[in-house]
Write an enzyme that holds these catalytic residues in place. Structure first.
Site, mmCIF file in Angstrom:
data_model
loop_
_atom_site.group_PDB
_atom_site.id
_atom_site.type_symbol
_atom_site.label_atom_id
_atom_site.label_comp_id
_atom_site.label_asym_id
_atom_site.label_seq_id
_atom_site.Cartn_x
_atom_site.Cartn_y
_atom_site.Cartn_z
ATOM 1 N N ARG A 154 36.810 38.766 0.140
ATOM 2 C CA ARG A 154 37.435 37.898 -0.878
ATOM 3 C C ARG A 154 36.511 36.726 -1.206
ATOM 4 N NH1 ARG A 154 42.763 36.558 -3.037
ATOM 5 N NH2 ARG A 154 43.230 34.337 -2.854
ATOM 6 N N TYR A 195 33.542 25.798 -2.824
ATOM 7 C CA TYR A 195 32.606 26.791 -3.343
ATOM 8 C C TYR A 195 31.795 26.254 -4.519
ATOM 9 C CZ TYR A 195 35.325 30.094 -0.574
ATOM 10 O OH TYR A 195 35.950 30.749 0.460
ATOM 11 N N LYS A 229 53.209 38.267 -7.720
ATOM 12 C CA LYS A 229 53.197 37.410 -6.535
ATOM 13 C C LYS A 229 54.368 36.447 -6.665
ATOM 14 C CE LYS A 229 50.074 34.620 -3.687
ATOM 15 N NZ LYS A 229 48.728 34.024 -3.594
#
Length: 253
Positions: free
Chosen positions: A218, A250, A157
């Site tokens: 995801r 989360y 990435k």
């Protein structure tokens, strides 16, 4: 002393505090993250009132996260007292309150995704659900990035790379479709993200999960990792994120 200079002074003390600890780098990162959050909540002093304000903010987090943060802060407060930085010893309550009744994110039963027909849609779904990859990352994956013998996938990435553990159904699927001629891109040729999204949408619909999107898959990966006990910093690394800031929601109640 101004709030900024007070916080700067405590930030220096955090560095000194962590230097005394014989723990892993990832654990030190977690301590530093929690303690800097604590320091940023203080209005220029440490007293019962400021600690109460901080404890009220802790209520937003899950009990397990609260426990970790309370432990880190209490160790730091003891260190400051022993160093003579605090004239009085302060301590947060060790007991986290019962979780609130707010709606929580749920882990769905997605077993049907493992039973559908092989194809790019299934492959993409499993890459997202089991490794948390983005569709754009899947499109760029090459066979040379995958080592089935060692069970790892290397995901690039930008200028960074991360190595992810490959096992379970995804590994079996890749073993099944790989042959002596397998080379280049995993999906055989370059496709657009729109094309891959359509493949995912078509596949999940065929599995009776028409409301499930790539983003939802995801999110399910994130929730499953948290259930396994994966910390915020490690999860950020697995997802290729620069920091765990976007994952905080989360870990909250």
């Amino acid at each position: 002393m101004t709030i900024s200079s007070f916080q700067k002074q405590l930030t220096t003390q955090i560095t000194n505090f962590l230097a005394r600890k014989t723990i892993s780098d990832s654990s030190k990162q977690a301590y530093a993250y929690d303690l800097k959050q604590f320091v940023n909540c203080l209005p220029g002093r440490v007293d019962q009132t400021s600690l109460k304000l901080y404890e009220n903010q802790l209520k937003e987090w899950k009990p397990s996260v609260q426990k970790r943060k309370r432990s880190a802060v209490n160790q730091f407060l003891l260190y400051l007292y022993q160093k003579g930085e605090l004239e009085e010893f302060f301590k947060l309550s060790e007991t986290a309150p019962l979780p609130s009744q707010q709606e929580e994110l749920e882990i769905f039963d997605l077993s049907s995704l493992y039973e559908g027909q092989e194809g790019p849609g299934k492959l993409a779904c499993l890459f997202i659900l089991e490794l948390g990859l983005l569709p754009s990352e899947i499109l760029e994956l090459k066979w040379e990035d995958i080592d089935l013998d060692f069970g790892v996938v290397t995901v690039a990435k930008g200028s960074t790379k991360r190595v992810l553990r490959l096992d379970g159904a995804l590994k079996e699927l890749l073993f099944g479709i790989k042959n002596d001629n397998s080379q280049g891109l995993i999906l055989s040729k370059a496709f657009t993200r729109q094309w891959l999204y359509k493949q995912i949408q078509s596949y999940v619909g065929g599995c009776g999960l028409s409301g499930v999107t790539a983003q939802a898959l995801r999110q399910q990966y994130i929730l499953r990792q948290i259930e396994k006990g994966t910390g915020a910093f490690e999860l950020a690394r697995l997802l290729g994120l620069k920091s765990p800031v976007t994952l905080e929601k989360y870990y909250k109640t």
